[in-house]
Design an enzyme around this catalytic site. Structure first.
Site, PDB file in Angstrom:
ATOM      1  N   ASP A   9      -0.062  43.363   6.402  1.00 26.05           N
ATOM      2  CA  ASP A   9      -0.885  43.392   7.621  1.00 26.05           C
ATOM      3  C   ASP A   9      -0.292  44.426   8.589  1.00 26.05           C
ATOM      4  O   ASP A   9       0.856  44.299   9.002  1.00 26.05           O
ATOM      5  CB  ASP A   9      -0.848  41.990   8.243  1.00 26.05           C
ATOM      6  CG  ASP A   9      -1.872  41.817   9.349  1.00 26.05           C
ATOM      7  OD1 ASP A   9      -2.189  40.671   9.683  1.00 26.05           O
ATOM      8  OD2 ASP A   9      -2.333  42.826   9.904  1.00 26.05           O
ATOM      9  N   ASP A 111      -7.166  47.070   7.713  1.00 22.06           N
ATOM     10  CA  ASP A 111      -5.711  47.050   7.947  1.00 22.06           C
ATOM     11  C   ASP A 111      -4.971  45.902   7.246  1.00 22.06           C
ATOM     12  O   ASP A 111      -3.856  45.571   7.615  1.00 22.06           O
ATOM     13  CB  ASP A 111      -5.427  47.005   9.452  1.00 22.06           C
ATOM     14  CG  ASP A 111      -5.921  45.716  10.088  1.00 22.06           C
ATOM     15  OD1 ASP A 111      -6.759  45.033   9.482  1.00 22.06           O
ATOM     16  OD2 ASP A 111      -5.466  45.396  11.198  1.00 22.06           O
ATOM     17  N   GLU A 112      -5.604  45.313   6.243  1.00 26.95           N
ATOM     18  CA  GLU A 112      -4.960  44.217   5.524  1.00 26.95           C
ATOM     19  C   GLU A 112      -5.187  44.330   4.026  1.00 26.95           C
ATOM     20  O   GLU A 112      -6.303  44.611   3.593  1.00 26.95           O
ATOM     21  CB  GLU A 112      -5.556  42.858   5.936  1.00 26.95           C
ATOM     22  CG  GLU A 112      -5.191  42.402   7.313  1.00 26.95           C
ATOM     23  CD  GLU A 112      -5.889  41.103   7.648  1.00 26.95           C
ATOM     24  OE1 GLU A 112      -5.933  40.208   6.780  1.00 26.95           O
ATOM     25  OE2 GLU A 112      -6.429  41.003   8.754  1.00 26.95           O
TER      26      GLU A 112
END
Length: 407
Positions: A9, A111-112
DNA sequence: TCTGGGGTCCTAGGACCC
DNA sequence: TCTGGGGTCCTAGGACCC
């Protein structure tokens, strides 16, 4: 066999990525060190906080609140505007770095990522790999990530959320009680702001309270969601890391208008611009749409949506626009002031999947398809402003605003 | 000069059928 | 005089996520 899962993350992704981009392009200030946020555009009535620096967080600024409210909390707040192209670029850099560890990567959001390391690792080496990833991303890409280490996706995700930034956390079965159960119920994945007060009324305040509550009562009260949250509270999640690329199930485009509009003709023009972008993406994916959905939000934040099934699946801008206009007219009532309008296409199927349509091979529909393809090419080359159908020839400021960011 | 935009999944209720 | 049921399909709306 037990699975080995990592969740990676990016810390304050939009802000970190813009900071790195600026530093790499000669900027000397690291905006991560400021009391700063990435925000929308207030002149376009989208002034909300999209990401915040650690220092901004210390002022109590939260993601999603208005910039106005954020400034109240800190008078000299620095506000920056993001750029989706930059985000995509750094997201890809991260993905490519992670590919050095496994190709079983699910891109859960920009973003993960989830990594399935089961095939490669024994438990003791998993934590070391997580630390290695954490250090390598920072050294090679210049931004920091949290890494969650666990035996399923839910626990890996919960772990990466513990303390930030730049941390590696484990959450194995034997750690659930000590590390997760003490947390407030709002911290559990899939429990949002509507559910929290309902659980509070049931005297469920921590994840541990939920885990030890009667499952049947939860199912009775909340249905499937009740079952899910009880399982999550107990650390149960058997879902797979979906590392194969999947086609989207729906494609949408909506915009908060620069001012409230009460003129259906202007709304139709905006709808045309939105539809062109949606159908362009549809054709790029080689998909056809079955259902068209139009959404309206009034100045008072009332939401309406109408949808309708098409007679046969299509990617034609004209057909989709016609149905969308119909739905808009069905919904719109004289005197309504519209703040947001959106179109979404749904029940998508792949082009080749569609049975050769016997009816839809007319000269006219072939012509339409050719026109769409030509417009896609021109639009991609020159931007969406360059050419439009007759409907936008009398376009005004609003449609230009809609189209501005298209490319 | 208050409140984004892109998604996924679920549910309730009505229509319709047997 | 109470007024089947199950199933499917469809639409509107809403919850949640980032």
């Amino acid at each position: 066999m037990e699975r080995q899962i990592l969740h990676v993350d990016v810390n304050n992704a939009f802000l970190s990525w813009l900071a790195v981009y600026k530093l790499q392009n000669g900027e000397e200030i690291d905006i991560r060190e400021q009391v700063s946020v990435i925000g929308g555009d207030e002149t376009k009535r989208s002034g909300i906080v999209l990401a915040k620096s650690t220092k901004a967080k210390q002022f109590g600024i939260i993601t999603g609140e208005t910039l106005y409210s954020a400034r109240q909390k800190c008078k000299n707040l620095q506000v920056y505007h993001g750029n989706f192209k930059i985000y995509k670029e750094y997201s890809n850099k991260l993905y490519n770095l992670l590919l050095q560890y496994t190709d079983k990567i699910e891109r859960f959001s920009i973003d993960e990522c989830f990594l399935d390391m089961t095939d490669y690792l024994m438990k003791d080496t998993l934590l070391n790999k997580a630390k290695e990833i954490n250090a390598k991303v920072k050294k090679e890409l210049g931004f920091t990530v949290n890494v969650g280490v666990a035996n399923n996706k839910l626990l890996a995700k919960m772990a990466s959320d513990f303390t930030k930034p730049d941390k590696v956390h484990t959450l194995f079965k034997e750690e659930i009680q000590t590390k997760m159960w003490k947390l407030p119920i709002s911290e559990l994945f899939m429990i949002g702001k509507k559910t929290v007060p309902k659980l509070y009324n049931m005297k469920i305040k921590t994840i541990g309270d939920l885990a030890n509550y009667d499952k049947q009562i939860l199912v009775k009260k909340f249905g499937k969601h009740g079952k899910l949250m009880w399982e999550y509270a107990n650390g149960i999640d058997n879902s797979e890391v979906k590392y194969l690329e999947e086609k989207p199930k729906s494609i949408g485009n909506s915009i908060t208008l620069p001012m409230d509009i009460n003129d259906i003709q202007q709304l139709e023009e905006v709808l045309l611009a939105l539809t062109q972008q949606v159908t362009n993406r549809l054709r790029k994916q080689e998909l056809l749409a079955n259902v068209i959905n139009v959404q309206l939000r009034t100045k008072n934040f009332e939401n309406f949506s109408h949808q309708a099934k098409l007679d046969s699946p299509t990617s034609s801008t004209k057909e989709i626009l016609n149905k969308a206009k119909f739905l808009l007219n069905e919904m719109y009532e004289e005197g309504m002031f519209i703040r947001l309008i959106g179109i979404k296409i749904d029940n998508l199927i792949s082009r080749n999947e569609m049975q050769i349509s016997l009816f839809d091979n007319t000269e006219n529909s072939k012509k339409q398809e050719k026109l769409d393809k030509t417009m896609d090419l021109i639009n991609e080359k020159y931007g969406y402003n360059f050419i439009t159908r007759a409907g936008t020839l009398n376009s005004d400021k609003i449609v230009r605003i809609v189209n501005k960011d298209a490319k």
